[in-house]
Design an enzyme around this catalytic site. Structure first.
Site, PDB file in Angstrom:
ATOM      1  N   HIS A 152      38.390 -30.541 -31.419  1.00  0.00           N
ATOM      2  CA  HIS A 152      38.917 -30.533 -32.777  1.00  0.00           C
ATOM      3  C   HIS A 152      38.829 -31.906 -33.435  1.00  0.00           C
ATOM      4  O   HIS A 152      38.585 -32.024 -34.625  1.00  0.00           O
ATOM      5  CB  HIS A 152      40.371 -30.053 -32.762  1.00  0.00           C
ATOM      6  CG  HIS A 152      40.927 -29.731 -34.104  1.00  0.00           C
ATOM      7  ND1 HIS A 152      40.649 -28.542 -34.755  1.00  0.00           N
ATOM      8  CD2 HIS A 152      41.733 -30.433 -34.937  1.00  0.00           C
ATOM      9  CE1 HIS A 152      41.268 -28.528 -35.918  1.00  0.00           C
ATOM     10  NE2 HIS A 152      41.934 -29.666 -36.061  1.00  0.00           N
TER      11      HIS A 152
ATOM     12  N   HIS B 250      42.929 -23.134 -39.399  1.00  0.00           N
ATOM     13  CA  HIS B 250      44.175 -23.086 -38.637  1.00  0.00           C
ATOM     14  C   HIS B 250      44.208 -21.743 -37.913  1.00  0.00           C
ATOM     15  O   HIS B 250      45.162 -20.982 -38.002  1.00  0.00           O
ATOM     16  CB  HIS B 250      45.390 -23.276 -39.554  1.00  0.00           C
ATOM     17  CG  HIS B 250      46.321 -24.335 -39.054  1.00  0.00           C
ATOM     18  ND1 HIS B 250      47.686 -24.236 -39.077  1.00  0.00           N
ATOM     19  CD2 HIS B 250      46.055 -25.538 -38.481  1.00  0.00           C
ATOM     20  CE1 HIS B 250      48.226 -25.332 -38.561  1.00  0.00           C
ATOM     21  NE2 HIS B 250      47.261 -26.136 -38.196  1.00  0.00           N
TER      22      HIS B 250
END
Length: 731
Positions: free
Chosen positions: A45, A91
């Site tokens: 990420h 998300h």
């Protein structure tokens, strides 16, 4: 003191080779806090370790780009001294575990990415993917995600102006929640995250730090399994009211010439923000965690550094300006604390309770982060066309009714009604069109915004799918009369350690790069979300594109709704009847085989520029791109939006299912008033653009040769699916 065991290292997502590099770099075993810092900074990420190689192939510049990838958000020049600041983020994992808070904090995070650069957020968009409608979690996740997006955006007072929703079985255990924000700033008042000035202060502002969100970045970089529910504590909890205070406090301080650098505490919280700011400035940073405002007692250095509590920022300011900044944040009732100082050591030093808990060379964390060119294998479906004998024998209008009531083509009114899209009073074009339009406040200039992706194309042929996603975003911006400028993206894929998944990523990004280059539509920001898998089953490759265009004069733009009766309906662009991977093929024929329609970028550019010119010269004020569902679905959307029917006069060769429901690319529907035809035709002929007069707008019915149906019946079908589904009447 946690003993650093092999199992603990594995739990932190660090493989053997990576750990050996850490040992050699530190020349000792890492502390527990250091292990956590490496885990966060080297996570997929934060480090993009599997994707960097391919991301570097995307074009990132044109004459309008001020800031490309590498900052909190991308920036483009929109003229008259203004800049648009925008980005899209995922998300996904948090939203699957806790849909309301996962989606809400996704919105909060993307808002901070924009206002940390000095821009006031003016609009939000989203792109949502859920599992098949019969899956036992889909209703719950749909309700929670939409409520979370609406709850956060509505409370903070930024309009949500559009997006997309898709249902597909590949997202059964890995939904996608991609949030986009766009803001406006004055070009000479933009703020960046590069720290500078030895001796300058490191200042923490915003809400207090808690234990929520710890390991959020690491969780977003791993597959799910049956124990995913146990990861619920890693989901952050958002407070839009605190974010509103933070937004106003930051923008007020930005007027005072105090901030040297500023960064949102997003993924990996204080760890990533401090490391990235110091790294960009080639400086060292020393932080004393005893000065970090905490809302829970006895938080360890590890917990404070890895917390992803929301509504927090990190700033660099000069010591002599501390009181100016402090006064503003106290006025807004937000925490303000000097937690550290910049130095020239090029090291990250973390102290807690007067002990050094971490001391790492920043280059090891950033430049030393692993980068992999993973092996890949590109797999495309065979280019096998659906036979005529396999097409439905039902009439076109019977098919149309089934399509507009289907989950992926029905009205999204239920979703939109939960979003406040008129707050701030600058929304020009309501939800449901090809692109939203937002007025640049106190001007007559507009921003056009869209989000697009067609995953069913990408799973069949990722290169063509990536190319098409960019082209459709460009086309949607064209239809409202804007000049497409640049894109942000959110690249959602499965496990990159599998060759076929890495092949999907490689091919899709190459297709995107080709389209971006040809259309002068560069990527200025974005996000990569990998490991969207559960129990080894990955999602369809989903490269989501957020496009932004500029309308120089809001007195001239186009919308997709029919506006008058007796207008002539024209189709612009070549139709060959490409039906593979169409909604018709997947919904009606239950056929998911074959190569998707290809995008001819020369035709795309030529047709799009022509539509743009027709709008600018006020020859047309109604245009709509033809995409999901094909021609007849697009016409129906135009009729329902304008509450005006149409009659088509089609020769036999044009009244077949391929022509009516095929999804050939680079096509538009426009309407022309009778007295405008003589202006349009010579121009289209000169540009060698294919077109066909289909019929006329008229009445309150859809009439196709011998068939007809009322708008009222179609509207009832189109707008009832969500209500029926959520009440349990539909799977």
């Amino acid at each position: 003191m946690n003993k650093i065991s092999k199992e603990l290292v594995e739990e932190h997502g660090i493989n053997e080779d990576e750990y050996e590099f850490i040992l050699k770099s530190l020349m000792r075993e890492p502390t527990f806090t250091e292990l956590g810092i490496f885990s966060a900074m080297w996570s997929e990420h934060c480090s993009y370790k599997s994707s960097k190689f391919w991301l570097n192939k995307l074009p990132t510049e044109n004459k309008n780009v001020i800031q490309g990838p590498g900052e909190n958000a991308g920036i483009i020049n929109i003229g008259d001294g203004f800049a648009a600041v925008f980005k899209m983020e995922s998300h996904n994992h948090p939203s699957f575990i806790e849909p309301y808070q996962g989606a809400a904090t996704g919105v909060g995070g993307i808002l901070r990415d924009v206002f940390t650069m000095g821009a006031r957020p003016v609009a939000l968009m989203n792109s949502l993917r859920f599992g098949e409608t019969s899956h036992n979690k889909t209703r719950h996740l749909l309700n929670g995600v939409v409520s979370g997006i609406g709850g956060y955006g509505n409370c903070i007072g930024v309009p949500t102006v559009g997006g997309e929703v898709e249902f597909n079985s590949s997202y059964n255990d890995n939904i996608l929640v991609n949030a986009m924000c766009i803001g406006v700033a004055e070009i000479d008042k933009i703020f960046y995250s590069k720290a500078s000035g030895v001796g300058n202060l490191v200042v923490y502002v915003g809400s207090k730090t808690g234990r929520d969100g710890i390991h959020g970045a690491t969780m977003a970089s791993s597959e799910f399994d049956d124990s995913s529910e146990e990861k619920r504590p890693t989901v952050q909890v958002g407070d839009p009211f605190s974010e509103k205070l933070l937004l106003e406090a930051c923008l007020e301080l930005m007027k005072e010439d105090v901030i040297i650098a500023i960064q949102d505490m997003g993924a990996a919280g204080l760890t990533s923000s401090s490391v990235e700011m110091a790294g960009k400035g080639n400086l060292g940073i020393e932080i004393d965690l005893d000065h970090v405002p905490c809302r829970e007692i006895n938080m360890s250095a590890y917990e404070i550094m890895l917390s992803e509590s929301q509504e927090r920022m990190l700033m660099i300011i000069e010591p002599k300006k501390e009181e100016i900044a402090k006064k503003i944040f106290e006025k807004w009732e937000l925490d303000f604390s000097v937690i550290g100082i910049l130095n020239d050591s090029k090291r990250l030093v973390i102290k807690r309770n007067k002990e050094i808990k971490a001391e790492i060379n920043i280059d090891i964390l950033e430049k030393g982060a692993p980068s992999y060119k993973r092996p890949y294998k590109i797999i495309n479906m065979k280019d096998c066309n659906i036979k005529e004998s396999d097409l439905s024998k039902e009439s076109p209008l019977t098919i149309l009714k089934q399509l507009i009531y289907s989950p992926n083509l029905s009205s999204r009114k239920w979703v939109w009604e939960q979003y406040d899209h008129m707050v701030m009073a600058d929304t020009v074009l309501n939800l449901g069109g090809d692109a939203a339009i937002i007025r640049v406040h106190d001007t007559n200039k507009g921003l056009a915004i869209t989000t697009d992706s067609t995953p069913r194309y990408c799973i069949a042929n990722p290169y063509e799918g990536g190319k098409q996603a960019v082209a459709e975003a460009w086309r949607n911006l064209i239809t409202v009369g804007s000049r497409p400028i640049a894109i942000t993206d959110c690249l959602n894929f499965g496990n990159p350690e599998k060759e076929e998944i890495m092949g999907q990523f490689a091919a899709a990004t190459q297709g995107m790069a080709h389209a971006c280059e040809e259309l002068d539509f560069p990527v200025v920001s974005g996000n990569v979300s990998l490991y969207n898998e559960t129990n080894g089953k990955g999602i369809n490759p989903t490269p989501t594109i957020g496009g932004v265009g500029v309308i120089d004069n809001l007195d001239i733009f186009s919308t997709h709704n029919f506006k008058r009766e007796d207008d002539n309906i024209f189709i612009i662009g070549k139709t060959t009847g490409s039906i593979n991977q169409s909604i018709y093929a997947t919904e009606i024929l239950k056929n998911k085989n074959g190569c998707p329609p290809k995008v001819n970028l020369d035709e795309e550019k030529n047709n799009g520029k022509a539509i743009q010119k027709l709008i600018k010269n006020k020859i047309i004020d109604t245009s709509h791109d033809i995409s999901d569902g094909g021609l007849l679905v697009a016409l129906t959307e135009m009729a329902l939006s304008g509450n005006i029917g149409f009659e088509l006069f089609l020769e036999k060769e044009f009244s077949n299912h391929r022509f009516l429901f095929g999804e050939d690319q680079s096509r538009y529907i426009i309407t022309l008033q009778n007295h405008k035809i003589d202006e349009a035709m010579p121009f289209l002929n000169e540009k060698k653009i294919q077109y066909l007069n289909l019929g006329k707008t008229k009445g309150t019915k859809l009439i196709l040769n011998e068939e007809e149906i009322s708008l009222k019946e179609l509207k009832n079908l189109h707008e009832s699916w969500f209500d029926n589904y959520l009440s349990g009447k539909e799977n």
